[in-house]
Design an enzyme around this catalytic site. Structure first.
Site, short mmCIF file in Angstrom:
data_model
loop_
_atom_site.label_atom_id
_atom_site.label_comp_id
_atom_site.label_asym_id
_atom_site.label_seq_id
_atom_site.Cartn_x
_atom_site.Cartn_y
_atom_site.Cartn_z
N THR A 102 -71.26 -56.76 -123.01
CA THR A 102 -70.46 -55.88 -121.41
C THR A 102 -69.52 -56.07 -121.09
O THR A 102 -68.31 -55.18 -120.93
CB THR A 102 -71.77 -55.79 -120.26
OG1 THR A 102 -71.78 -56.69 -119.68
CG2 THR A 102 -72.92 -55.31 -120.75
N ASP A 400 -79.83 -60.43 -119.74
CA ASP A 400 -78.82 -60.69 -121.00
C ASP A 400 -79.87 -61.63 -122.29
O ASP A 400 -79.58 -61.12 -123.81
CB ASP A 400 -77.35 -61.75 -120.49
CG ASP A 400 -76.61 -60.11 -120.05
OD1 ASP A 400 -76.99 -58.86 -119.99
OD2 ASP A 400 -75.48 -60.29 -119.90
P1 ADP Z 1 -70.11 -60.96 -121.82
O1 ADP Z 1 -70.45 -60.06 -121.06
O2 ADP Z 1 -69.30 -59.95 -122.84
O3 ADP Z 1 -70.96 -60.85 -122.97
P2 ADP Z 1 -68.81 -63.30 -121.92
O4 ADP Z 1 -68.98 -63.79 -120.51
O5 ADP Z 1 -70.76 -63.69 -122.04
O6 ADP Z 1 -69.01 -61.71 -121.67
O7 ADP Z 1 -67.80 -63.57 -122.97
C1 ADP Z 1 -68.86 -63.60 -124.35
C2 ADP Z 1 -67.49 -64.12 -124.84
O8 ADP Z 1 -67.63 -65.90 -124.75
C3 ADP Z 1 -68.13 -64.43 -126.72
O9 ADP Z 1 -66.73 -64.00 -127.49
C4 ADP Z 1 -68.67 -65.34 -126.79
O10 ADP Z 1 -68.40 -65.54 -128.28
C5 ADP Z 1 -67.78 -66.61 -126.38
N1 ADP Z 1 -68.35 -67.90 -126.03
C6 ADP Z 1 -69.63 -67.90 -125.07
N2 ADP Z 1 -69.70 -69.33 -125.24
C7 ADP Z 1 -68.80 -69.31 -126.22
C8 ADP Z 1 -68.70 -71.23 -126.24
N3 ADP Z 1 -69.10 -72.87 -125.65
N4 ADP Z 1 -67.61 -71.57 -126.56
C9 ADP Z 1 -66.49 -70.42 -126.85
N5 ADP Z 1 -66.97 -69.43 -126.79
C10 ADP Z 1 -68.09 -68.83 -126.42
MG MG Z 2 -72.42 -62.29 -122.81
#
Ligand code: ADP
Ligand code: MG
Length: 535
Positions: A102, A400
């Site tokens: 989101t 989520d």
């Molecule tokens: P959303 O609400 O869009 O899910 P998040 O704050 O959960 O937002 O962030 C999601 C993003 O972070 C995605 O692009 C995911 O690939 C990236 N991500 C999550 N964990 C990691 C990690 N350990 N290393 C690199 N990128 C990550």
């Molecule tokens: Mg997320």
């Protein structure tokens, strides 16, 4: 607003109460809308990714929410600009369809808007930009399909599912316990999943929270949890092989309503009435016992006298249970809700292997666990935590994770995360741009640039040099032809997201691009904004 024509047939617009309306037209309207949209996106940008920041929001009545979830931030932010509201809606629809991603979807939409502004300034018509974006989003979505991987799991090996849920949880406040929470989420989804039909009914998973204890104490209950206790403290706290009567009818003698009149002028009359009432209730209890019920769960209450009688007759009861819970209890125990007492029969009883009451802390907080149910498809996730805000945020994070697990069961394609799919799509879109002879070409390139802003935001939030990091990763992707290189947010020493086990669902990523493009197209096509002016 009305359209009229003067004597020469020239059209003009009549605005009711003209002077009290403000109006923006043409490029001005588009620019104002774009800046409103990007303003909202900029707020969320810092929350993206595993090192993203959290936001604290205070509601008008003083309640505080601390969260990292894009949809929740926007929901609580009370945006009052119309275009801002569209962005809120965008995040909400991603939440509704997919559950995760989101924040990313809004960041993407904001980047598309920023790029569009540049194109508009160079004199490209908004419709051309919109068309170019449409073409580019199609290329990107197809490309995502190509770089996606099939993801194998089966009920005995849930480890891969756990890994994906951990990626989702790693960007949340609760990431300290991501392993155990991810396992709980996956087990819950597997318990209610219909693997043949590839469907998961998330309604069967109830999330409960209670302040106190540690986050680590969060548990999965194969059954349901009701925030109620036995109506009498001396009733048994542990009932095995319970047969449960689920009543939505009053469990007490009929009470005289206001329109009735009972004349009691002597002690004897009172005694008889009392005796009658007692007998009536006694018969009800007997009827429950006759059909074999060992526990009664009622939607309504009964008075203390009845309570005492129930205890006396050794029929445990729970009162004041909400309608939603009753339904869940009925589903889980395979019982039927009984709306008229006369209709209570043995077949309508729900069955549970164990019903127990558990108390928490030093307070009188007690909850009722209904476990090993006949139809054990309903499960409960019971969250413990230090304060209410933490529990609420954990609920959202688990939601989520549940959605991600559900999406994988529906469609087991994944893409590796950490900005890798965006970079890969950006390269593909950039390469495809040359094929378009028209002005769309610029918009297609702009789309590719907008895609870059997601990995850039990830890098920026992790304290890396955004442009340097992005260009390094991009060239690595091209050189190694490896679409799994992303931003190493956690400084794990490798860019390859396969090694870091960071992945996201394919449908979630595709949906992000499609939704963001749609909203941006819609915003670009608005060239007249008429609104009541402020005073
Ligand atoms: P959303 O609400 O869009 O899910 P998040 O704050 O959960 O937002 O962030 C999601 C993003 O972070 C995605 O692009 C995911 O690939 C990236 N991500 C999550 N964990 C990691 C990690 N350990 N290393 C690199 N990128 C990550
Ligand atoms: Mg997320």
């Amino acid at each position: 607003m009305a359209l009229a024509f003067d004597e020469y047939g020239r059209p003009f617009i009549i605005l009711r109460e003209q002077e009290s309306k403000s109006r923006l037209r043409g490029l001005d309207a588009q620019k104002a809308n774009i800046s409103a949209g990007t303003a909202v996106a900029r707020i969320l940008r810092t929350s993206l990714g595993p090192k993203g920041m959290d936001k604290m929001l205070q509601s008008p009545d003083g309640d505080i929410t601390i969260t990292n979830d894009g949809a929740t931030i926007l929901e609580q932010m009370d945006v009052d600009n119309q275009i801002g509201k569209l962005m809120v809606e965008l995040s909400r629809s991603q939440d509704y369809e997919i559950g995760d991603g989101t924040t990313g979807v809004v960041v993407m939409a904001g980047a598309l808007l920023e790029q569009a502004e540049r194109l508009l300034e160079r004199g490209i018509h908004p419709i051309r930009v919109a068309e170019g974006y449409e073409i580019a989003s199609k290329i990107a979505v197809d490309h995502l399909q190509q770089i996606s991987h099939k993801f194998e799991f089966n009920p005995t090996n849930i480890e891969p599912l756990v890994q994906t849920c951990m990626t989702t949880l790693s960007s949340k406040i609760v990431n300290r316990c991501k392993r155990s929470l991810a396992e709980i989420a996956v087990k819950a989804v597997m318990a209610v999943a219909d693997l043949e039909r590839k469907d998961v009914n998330l309604d069967l998973i109830k999330i409960e929270g209670k302040v106190g204890g540690k986050l680590e104490d969060t548990e999965l209950i194969y059954g349901i949890l009701v925030d109620k206790d036995m109506s009498h403290p001396q009733m048994p706290k542990h009932i095995e092989d319970a047969k449960i009567a689920i009543l939505t009818c009053p469990f007490e003698p009929p009470k005289p309503k206001t329109k009735h009149k009972v004349d009691i002028d002597t002690v004897e009359k009172f005694q008889t009435l009392r005796e009658q009432e007692r007998k009536y209730f006694d018969d009800m209890v007997q009827q429950c016992k006759d059909v074999g019920a060992t526990l009664v769960i009622c939607q309504w209450g009964f008075d203390d006298e009845a309570n005492h009688l129930l205890m006396h007759r050794n029929l445990p009861a729970v009162r004041w249970v909400g309608g939603v819970e009753l339904e869940l209890i009925a589903i889980a125990t395979g019982g039927r809700i009984v709306p008229r007492f006369q209709e209570l029969t043995a077949e309508k009883l729900g069955k549970a292997g164990l019903v127990r009451e558990k108390s928490f802390g030093t307070t009188k907080d007690r909850m009722l666990y209904i476990e090993h149910c006949a139809n054990s498809r309903a499960v409960t996730i019971f969250i413990r935590g230090g304060n209410k805000m933490m529990i609420e945020e954990t609920k959202r994070s688990i939601h989520d994770a549940l959605c991600v697990a559900r999406n994988l069961i529906r469609n087991n394609s994944i893409v590796y995360g950490g900005g890798a799919p965006e970079i890969s799509c950006s390269i593909a879109v950039e390469a495809a741009a040359d094929k378009y002879p028209g002005v769309e070409q610029y918009a297609v390139r702009a789309f590719a640039d907008a895609l870059d802003s997601v990995p850039m935001a990830l890098a920026e939030n992790s304290g890396l040099q955004p442009i340097e990091t992005l260009s390094a990763v991009k060239s690595q992707q091209i050189k190694e032809k490896n679409a799994c290189c992303g931003i190493d947010c956690n400084d794990a020493g490798t860019n390859d997201m396969r090694e870091q086990n960071v992945f996201e669902t394919l449908i979630g990523k595709q949906q992000q691009l499609l939704l963001a493009t749609q909203v941006v197209k819609m915003i670009l096509k608005i060239d007249d904004v008429i609104s009541p002016s402020e005073y």
